[in-house]
Design an enzyme around this catalytic site. Sequence first.
Site, short mmCIF file in Angstrom:
data_model
loop_
_atom_site.label_atom_id
_atom_site.label_comp_id
_atom_site.label_asym_id
_atom_site.label_seq_id
_atom_site.Cartn_x
_atom_site.Cartn_y
_atom_site.Cartn_z
N GLY A 536 0.81 -1.21 0.00
CA GLY A 536 0.00 0.00 0.00
C GLY A 536 0.84 1.26 0.00
CB SER A 699 0.32 -3.27 -7.53
OG SER A 699 -0.15 -3.35 -6.22
CB ALA A 870 -0.42 -6.78 -3.74
CD GLU A 871 1.89 -2.38 -3.27
OE1 GLU A 871 1.96 -1.79 -2.17
OE2 GLU A 871 2.72 -3.21 -3.65
N GLY A 872 -3.56 -2.10 -3.53
CA GLY A 872 -4.89 -1.53 -3.35
C GLY A 872 -5.64 -2.15 -2.19
#
Length: 941
Positions: A536, A699, A870-872
Amino acid sequence: MRLKKVWLNINGVDRIMVCNPEIDTLADVLRRIGLTGTKVGCHAGQCGACTVLLEGKPIRSCVKKIKNVPEYAKIVTIEGIGTPQHLHPLQQAWITYGGVQCGFCTPGFIVSAQGLLDINPAPTREEVRAWFQKHRNLCRCTGYKPLVDAVMAAAEVLRGEKTMDDITFQLGEDGKIYGTHYPKPTALSKVTGLCDFGDDIGMKMPAGTLHLAIVQPKVSHAKILKIDFSGAEAMPGVVKVITAKDVRGTNRATFPQEHPRASCDGKIKPIICDEKIFRYGDVVAVVAATTRDEARAAAEKVVVEWEELPAYMTALESLAQGAQQIHAETSNIFLMNRVVKGEDTRKIIPGAEYVVEGSFHSSREPHLVIEPDTMQAYWDEEGRMTVQCKSQTIHVHKNSIAEGIGLSPEKIRIIENPTGASFGHAMTPGAPALMAVCAMALDAPVTLTMSYSEHQAFSGKRAPSYTNARLACDKEGRIVALEYDMVLEHGAYPEDATKLVDKAVRFIGNPYHVPNINGIVKSALSNHSFGIMYRGFGSPQCYTSSEALMDMMAEKIGMDRFDFRYLNIARPGDLTVNSYPYREYPMQEMMDMMRPFYKEAVAQAKAESTASKKRGVGIVWGGYHVGGLRDKCEIELELNPDGSITHYNSWEAQGQGADIGTLAHTHEALRPLGISPDQIKLVQNDTAITPVTGPAAGSRSHYMAGNATILAAHQLIAAMRKPDGSYRTYDEMVAEGIPTRYKGISDTIDSTVLIDPDTGHGNASPEANYLLMLMEAEVDLETCKPRVLSVKAISDIGKVGNILAVEGQAYGGLSHSIGFALSEDYSDLKRHSTLQGAGIPNILDVPDKMEYIFHETPRARGPHGSSGCAEGYQSVGHMAVINAIYDAIGVRIYELPATPDKIKAALEAKERGEELKPEKYFLGADFYETLDYMENNLVKK
């Protein structure tokens, strides 16, 4: 030393061993005889990775002294549960239902689950969760839900209600695996305990390998006067004490600061401290001995004399009037960026119909991986200094440690060990640099496994943030202006500050239509743990302020929070906060999908609240960018003599799905050849033999490696295709002199625009993902303890490449977000040195009721229509918790984490008719003065 002979019945066989009854734990003994499926993470009985069955009951073997284990006691380890040829239903279910991400905790969970099913063959989901809570089984990757799914499925097989085939993934008639639940290819080795992680490799290194122990003085800022290691050198087994004088290079691990406003070059972090200690956790010496115990005992004898210096433990302290510079090379604010959009907010906000403002703080979140740092280094067969570690960016690390250790990059080799997760902390070059320095100084192979407290002090954390912000709306409730002044506290060293600032200027106000913005983001030093990448990266700090402001504004206007967001989301034609079009505009459709769920949740929370337990609903927008500026990625595909294909890449495997991502992309790209998944071989993460695929971060990997795979596949297929449309075999290719290996290279040169350091304008990522989250939480008014009850989220990441991997990132990201909101912190250097002390969520802290719905907008540039995810999934969940707490009890927590004591204080203030919130932060200078300064000192004059 007095030893004892012990007989134990291990996995059904009586075995004899010789132990030190006063020192050895059961985990020590099991691992020493080769049963390394029993993992040791915390070494304090807190994580359950070491779980075995003792007389049928789960116990944490890392704290069970061998002297307290009865003779001939029956022990069952993961190796006794099942084998690769004869899997136990639990092992198969773990594979099929996504129970394996990094896999480090997997053996302990499976053994613990076996203990449950032995006494309760038909548990409820609640009973499974209570069992794992009772036996302290921790997982940092999965969010726990897939683990419960696996236990429930395995129980059905054991009861005879299902067969093994029923819980084993079956290919569809089309043979397609992209977009399915196809399991990870590395899962088998992890559910059977046969995967060797870093410490397992360290135990199996050849004779002559030396064990290392680090010396970390317990001080946060000091001038080093003297290091006396004579006592350590006299200890049994000690070969050498390595200090800064033994470093052959510059003794600096570099993380270049490429931003034009940066006042330092990124070369100020010592590999081994020479003159000063800049933070608690800095290494001043390393002891090498013939055994681990000898090295650790000798490290305790190293005496460091220092002159203590002022320690600024927060950015507020380091930016206060009169604070001294922490580093001579740079001021404590070493980097600034800004966002300027539309008209001057100073003219708009005073006349706006509605204005809300506040000061918000996000904490120093620790990554809390279950496996601490563990690594090896040695000269390889070609004379290269080789480091095996957790590295999340192996080719970058090869280059970034070269100058510091005194070798050319060509003489360095980085190999990623099977990794017990990272979530970003393995982006730092400090660990591989330290290992290389020691192996070179000793001219011998070395291995190091840190204790958990050492790892906590050594590793970086999410950079804390301090933000003053205000939002203005017109009488209809439309946003007209946003102002913010943010400081990202980067601790003792800059590390990745340039990238962090570049991210941060892109998320305050995302994904809304905000026509006028004045924003500043600064990076500041302190004497605390350094900031490093964390899933994130940059976005949670931003959403901490912006998603609070959205709720605050809705309340001030008298609008429903959902309706206020619906009115202000970006629609086609609206620009991002960086003055470029959004990559996609799925926001309205996603909110239309969510509206009925929101109405139902609000009604349910109201109906189910009681006098003692209040329930509330949080709604938030989040998301992240995919990839970055000037990004480049290489992979290679090779046709083998047997007709199989080998895929070579450096997509670092942290548990997030580098294996299944590679397999799925390759299989889909090579569909014309008709090959099966088991005909694709993966060779990954060794700088000597795998190409530069780029960091497993931002990501980007699924997107970048996927596009590169498609390009390589097109080349290979074209080379294999005959004039009649059939395909050449390997032998035919060789006979005709046609190459059998092809490289695919993808880049973002034509799809990204630099973030302007003067205006913040730009579009520095080729893609984005979007997340709309609804959360229900409850607050116990007696204890003031909050609890998350359920989550429903809608995300748009383009086409889903692998459902298990994506859901795993979603569930895992949520568990981190809950911890970030409620418990996780690394501010107290003693209390936060352990997993539980730092606030890691246990299974009962994370809801079992989680649902993620995919709104799939195919990406035109994305591989097979995909983006990255992934980050979201860890961008904004923490604010769903905070907003739900406010909805439940009417108090807002401005400074994370929202611990019960903070909630209690806020409720008491509310009873007095007050609001408990921080005073406006002093962030080094007046906001408007800083704006004027930056305007008068443009980079592009």
